[in-house]
Design a protein around this motif. Sequence first.
Motif, PDB file in Angstrom:
ATOM      1  N   ALA A 250      12.173  11.793   3.351  1.00  0.00           N
ATOM      2  CA  ALA A 250      10.962  11.494   2.574  1.00  0.00           C
ATOM      3  C   ALA A 250      10.959  10.052   2.086  1.00  0.00           C
ATOM      4  CB  ALA A 250      10.856  12.458   1.392  1.00  0.00           C
ATOM      5  N   TYR A 251      12.121   9.574   1.615  1.00  0.00           N
ATOM      6  CA  TYR A 251      12.190   8.203   1.114  1.00  0.00           C
ATOM      7  C   TYR A 251      12.127   7.184   2.250  1.00  0.00           C
ATOM      8  CZ  TYR A 251      12.839   9.718  -3.645  1.00  0.00           C
ATOM      9  OH  TYR A 251      12.619  10.260  -4.890  1.00  0.00           O
ATOM     10  N   GLU A 252      12.743   7.509   3.353  1.00  0.00           N
ATOM     11  CA  GLU A 252      12.659   6.618   4.519  1.00  0.00           C
ATOM     12  C   GLU A 252      11.199   6.516   4.977  1.00  0.00           C
ATOM     13  OE1 GLU A 252      15.287   8.186   7.477  1.00  0.00           O
ATOM     14  OE2 GLU A 252      17.100   7.576   6.398  1.00  0.00           O
ATOM     15  N   PHE A 253      10.548   7.675   5.013  1.00  0.00           N
ATOM     16  CA  PHE A 253       9.143   7.742   5.418  1.00  0.00           C
ATOM     17  C   PHE A 253       8.271   6.931   4.457  1.00  0.00           C
ATOM     18  CE2 PHE A 253       4.924   9.652   5.407  1.00  0.00           C
ATOM     19  CZ  PHE A 253       4.635   9.750   6.759  1.00  0.00           C
ATOM     20  N   ALA A 254       8.525   7.094   3.149  1.00  0.00           N
ATOM     21  CA  ALA A 254       7.745   6.370   2.132  1.00  0.00           C
ATOM     22  C   ALA A 254       7.937   4.863   2.262  1.00  0.00           C
ATOM     23  CB  ALA A 254       8.142   6.839   0.741  1.00  0.00           C
ATOM     24  N   LYS A 255       9.171   4.451   2.570  1.00  0.00           N
ATOM     25  CA  LYS A 255       9.440   3.011   2.741  1.00  0.00           C
ATOM     26  C   LYS A 255       8.741   2.466   3.993  1.00  0.00           C
ATOM     27  CE  LYS A 255      14.072   3.197   1.303  1.00  0.00           C
ATOM     28  NZ  LYS A 255      15.458   2.756   1.490  1.00  0.00           N
ATOM     29  N   GLU A 256       8.820   3.220   5.088  1.00  0.00           N
ATOM     30  CA  GLU A 256       8.193   2.787   6.342  1.00  0.00           C
ATOM     31  C   GLU A 256       6.676   2.702   6.222  1.00  0.00           C
ATOM     32  OE1 GLU A 256       9.497   5.506   9.365  1.00  0.00           O
ATOM     33  OE2 GLU A 256      11.594   4.907   9.150  1.00  0.00           O
ATOM     34  N   ASN A 257       6.105   3.579   5.388  1.00  0.00           N
ATOM     35  CA  ASN A 257       4.648   3.639   5.251  1.00  0.00           C
ATOM     36  C   ASN A 257       4.163   3.050   3.925  1.00  0.00           C
ATOM     37  OD1 ASN A 257       3.711   5.344   7.718  1.00  0.00           O
ATOM     38  ND2 ASN A 257       5.534   6.364   6.944  1.00  0.00           N
ATOM     39  N   PHE A 258       4.995   2.198   3.350  1.00  0.00           N
ATOM     40  CA  PHE A 258       4.684   1.539   2.078  1.00  0.00           C
ATOM     41  C   PHE A 258       3.422   0.685   2.229  1.00  0.00           C
ATOM     42  CE2 PHE A 258       5.056  -1.851  -1.058  1.00  0.00           C
ATOM     43  CZ  PHE A 258       5.431  -1.158  -2.198  1.00  0.00           C
ATOM     44  N   ILE A 259       2.537   0.759   1.239  1.00  0.00           N
ATOM     45  CA  ILE A 259       1.306  -0.030   1.270  1.00  0.00           C
ATOM     46  C   ILE A 259       1.289  -0.958   0.054  1.00  0.00           C
ATOM     47  CG2 ILE A 259      -1.218   0.046   1.211  1.00  0.00           C
ATOM     48  CD1 ILE A 259      -1.010   2.848   2.491  1.00  0.00           C
ATOM     49  N   GLU A 260       1.221  -2.240   0.314  1.00  0.00           N
ATOM     50  CA  GLU A 260       1.165  -3.233  -0.763  1.00  0.00           C
ATOM     51  C   GLU A 260      -0.085  -3.013  -1.609  1.00  0.00           C
ATOM     52  OE1 GLU A 260       3.367  -5.437  -1.653  1.00  0.00           O
ATOM     53  OE2 GLU A 260       4.753  -5.278   0.047  1.00  0.00           O
ATOM     54  N   ASP A 261       0.036  -3.313  -2.893  1.00  0.00           N
ATOM     55  CA  ASP A 261      -1.081  -3.205  -3.850  1.00  0.00           C
ATOM     56  C   ASP A 261      -1.612  -1.774  -4.004  1.00  0.00           C
ATOM     57  OD1 ASP A 261      -0.994  -5.989  -4.306  1.00  0.00           O
ATOM     58  OD2 ASP A 261      -2.224  -6.327  -2.517  1.00  0.00           O
TER      59      ASP A 261
ATOM     60  N   SER B 248       4.289   6.581  -4.135  1.00  0.00           N
ATOM     61  CA  SER B 248       5.142   7.529  -4.862  1.00  0.00           C
ATOM     62  C   SER B 248       5.645   8.658  -3.974  1.00  0.00           C
ATOM     63  CB  SER B 248       4.383   8.120  -6.060  1.00  0.00           C
ATOM     64  OG  SER B 248       3.249   8.835  -5.614  1.00  0.00           O
ATOM     65  N   VAL B 249       6.784   9.219  -4.398  1.00  0.00           N
ATOM     66  CA  VAL B 249       7.324  10.439  -3.793  1.00  0.00           C
ATOM     67  C   VAL B 249       7.307  11.491  -4.895  1.00  0.00           C
ATOM     68  CG1 VAL B 249       9.349  11.576  -2.821  1.00  0.00           C
ATOM     69  CG2 VAL B 249       8.785   9.252  -2.113  1.00  0.00           C
ATOM     70  N   VAL B 250       6.626  12.607  -4.654  1.00  0.00           N
ATOM     71  CA  VAL B 250       6.555  13.687  -5.640  1.00  0.00           C
ATOM     72  C   VAL B 250       7.302  14.890  -5.081  1.00  0.00           C
ATOM     73  CG1 VAL B 250       5.043  15.232  -6.942  1.00  0.00           C
ATOM     74  CG2 VAL B 250       4.323  12.870  -6.495  1.00  0.00           C
TER      75      VAL B 250
END
Length: 200
Positions: free
Chosen positions: A136-147, A151-153
């Motif tokens: 989940a965290y790897e996925f969140a980092k890869e799909n991070f959107i600036e501005d 979050s991971v819930v």
Amino acid sequence: MNILFTTTLALMLSIASHSQEKNIETESVTLDNLITFIVEHYSIQTDSTKTKNITFLIETYADSFNTEDSVILKQAFKLLSKRVTEDDLISIVAYSHFNGIALNQTEATGIKKLLYVVEHPKSSVKTFEDDGIELAYEFAKENFIEDSDNSVVMIRIPNRTTEVAKTESKETKITTNRKSNALVLTAIALLPEIISVIKD
């Protein structure tokens, strides 16, 4: 059980510390408090509100959710879909009983996709992994959107594994009792024949 919880917590804290570099906020909530959590954390969107990029990390305890848990998840996602915009994104990752990405980034208002994942969690996962939390965290980092608010819930569903085990145990017991009853009935039916063999 305590060791598993401690290990999971340590892993979450470790990964969360790495994710802070990209400002990925981590939240944790039990399923029973999910609707309240959504009301408190996701106010109705305005033009000035930052867009949201939410990765839901949902605990799994069987191939599908029981009726009660499914209803809560559906109601929570329906409520959330009314408090977000088409610019907001939601992803769903499963962990525990099975691990994997159940829903890639999709419009947060796309309620049909969200409900489908709740109804068919396991079949929604294309590739199964060893660790859903890390995924989940790897996925969140890869799909991070600036501005955006990234979050991971984590949605925890405590005590369900115990309930599943108890249900399976009851089913086994019922099957065993049926076999025992069948054996007794067979023995009673054969009793006259057994007696006649003994007499002869």
